[in-house]
Design an enzyme around this catalytic site. Sequence first.
Site, PDB file in Angstrom:
ATOM      1  N   SER A 136       9.380  90.285   3.011  1.00  0.00           N
ATOM      2  CA  SER A 136       9.747  88.884   3.025  1.00  0.00           C
ATOM      3  C   SER A 136       8.773  88.032   2.202  1.00  0.00           C
ATOM      4  O   SER A 136       8.497  88.336   1.050  1.00  0.00           O
ATOM      5  CB  SER A 136       9.837  88.418   4.479  1.00  0.00           C
ATOM      6  OG  SER A 136      10.699  87.346   4.624  1.00  0.00           O
ATOM      7  N   ASP A 174      20.832  92.251   4.321  1.00  0.00           N
ATOM      8  CA  ASP A 174      20.010  91.042   4.455  1.00  0.00           C
ATOM      9  C   ASP A 174      20.538  89.953   3.536  1.00  0.00           C
ATOM     10  O   ASP A 174      20.819  90.207   2.365  1.00  0.00           O
ATOM     11  CB  ASP A 174      18.558  91.372   4.098  1.00  0.00           C
ATOM     12  CG  ASP A 174      17.653  90.149   4.119  1.00  0.00           C
ATOM     13  OD1 ASP A 174      17.875  89.257   4.966  1.00  0.00           O
ATOM     14  OD2 ASP A 174      16.722  90.079   3.295  1.00  0.00           O
ATOM     15  N   HIS A 218      17.068  92.980   7.025  1.00  0.00           N
ATOM     16  CA  HIS A 218      15.863  92.393   6.437  1.00  0.00           C
ATOM     17  C   HIS A 218      14.622  93.208   6.790  1.00  0.00           C
ATOM     18  O   HIS A 218      13.684  93.299   6.005  1.00  0.00           O
ATOM     19  CB  HIS A 218      15.722  90.957   6.963  1.00  0.00           C
ATOM     20  CG  HIS A 218      14.574  90.188   6.413  1.00  0.00           C
ATOM     21  ND1 HIS A 218      14.560  89.677   5.138  1.00  0.00           N
ATOM     22  CD2 HIS A 218      13.386  89.822   6.975  1.00  0.00           C
ATOM     23  CE1 HIS A 218      13.428  89.023   4.936  1.00  0.00           C
ATOM     24  NE2 HIS A 218      12.687  89.107   6.028  1.00  0.00           N
TER      25      HIS A 218
END
EC number: 3.4.16.6
Length: 622
Positions: free
Chosen positions: A175, A375, A437
């Site tokens: 991320s 994601d 994710h």
Amino acid sequence: MAILSTVPALLFALASWAPTVAAQSAADYFVHELPGAPKEPFIKMHAGHVEVTPEHNGNIFFWHFQNQHIANKQRTVIWLNGGPGCSSEDGALMEIGPYRVKDPDHLEYNNGSWNEFANLLFVDNPVGTGFSFVDTNSYLHELPEMADQFVQFLEKWFAMFPEYEHDDLYISGESYAGQHIPYIAKHILERNKKPGVKTPWQLKGLLMGNAWISPKEQYDAYLKYAYEKKLIEKGSPIALQLEQQWRICRTSLAVTNTVDFTECESVLQKLLEQTAKVNAKGERECINMYDIRLRDTFPSCGMNWPPDLVNLTPYLRKAEVVSALHIKPQKTTGWTECNGAVGSAFRAPNSVPSRDYLPDLLKEVPIVLFSGAEDLICNYMGTEAMIGDMEWNGGKGFELTPGNWAPRRDWTVEGQPAGFWQEARNLTYILFYNSSHMVPFDYARRSRDMLDRFMNVDISSVGGTPTDSRLDGEQGPATSVGDIGKNGTSADAETQKKLDEAKWKAYYRSGEIVLVIVIIAAGAWGWYVWRERRKRRGYSGIMGNTPPIAQRGTTRGLEGFRDRRTGRDVETGDFDESELDDLHVTTPTVEMDKDRYSVGGDSDDEPHDEKPSRSNGGRSGR
């Protein structure tokens, strides 16, 4: 008398310094027992705080897990979660660490842990994140200062754990760590080239999952991904609204080369809002931005995910867990997954996106970019677009020669389709099928196979059954997903001997420092007593009417503590009182603030509801 007046101050300074120095050894960070953890396999752990900015009470929390087996060389993997401001305990207890949270009181072994052949170092970065803490007026704002501070942390950490300083070093995360990791890598390489550096750190690779690296391509991918996954229909009223917002976003992107654009964040927010629907229970629900196969209550839209989070927060707030991890009393608020205040402060308005540094980094360090296909927030289409537009090491994208691209090699693990690999000129891209994710949350064993391949793990010296992992049907190197042979832990006795020698050298060095402090303190105290006795026998110095030393020195010390309270973080609110409790002086009592905050209580940075939040000042936590 000027010299004499400094003796109490000197003694106090030495007394204060001695515990600090004494704490700077690995033994003080050893986790003797982790509450709720299974007894087998035994995993050696260290955890606690490293002070990086004393003037701002800046302390970075780390949690280190030793490898289970040594396969041909020692390796250390640093893991960072994103946000910014989201704790790496996510990675430790929900993704790649040796344990997963079973319930608020118990852990269970993670059979896909990355610590099989690598030491794992989880770091709550930047200060203020997770168990890390700092004065609230000293949160970080820019990526270069974050990287500088992280290198400071590593310098101090390796000084305490010198046995790991020569390891092959890898930095991984997901991320928003896609911004942190390249900046940190750049600063490490620069540090290694400075004259006088005794031990260059052996940075061998970077791994970034569903990484937020290039805002331009990633923001552009929101709509493209939504169309591709049929979340919205082209030409629909919703699509037209989003296209209008995207045009506003694109105008902003053309003006400045920074990381964060509010106009572009609105594209995702409007997408989630406009696609929300009322379910059969009459509740409004929306797409889970971290896994589009799932739905969440509006406006959370994924903030309540993954499901382990409901157990993770109460576990990390348990008093016995806080004690086991050596959390300092200055960290007075309970653990939260994401600190909104840290995220709001870390806008990085003067920092360029980390994508700008990738071409130079790829000249020196191999990089893996991996993505979970389901994601939305940091989706694979943005990553692929960035790679296709980037030039590095004499070529553009994965083009090997004009019109000839590096092949996408089908990847299977234990007979199941896992994704594909594509690589060229030091860069590897991996797409994980049916993954979110947080790829390791879904496929811990597959993610470890990826890591072992990247690190060129050779298990021939360890024994055990290698995983059936194939690229285009070819077996490839022998890596393992478990079932290690009995000789695994003793495969390299010589390496273990070297580690033990380095560890004991660190302990001896700490002991020598403390001994010197004690000798100096004893000498100063003896000299002070001798001078006082001479005074009582009628000896008088030039400054005969000077007030007693203890009276002058103590008042100044108390004022110093009081001054440090000004503008302090609520997290460090108890620090002054706990320090003063140890000052056994006979002076008038100073009225102090009596508010107390419990480590097990709610954080002042989080909303007071039952569910944790990743909210960062209006932005979704990455």
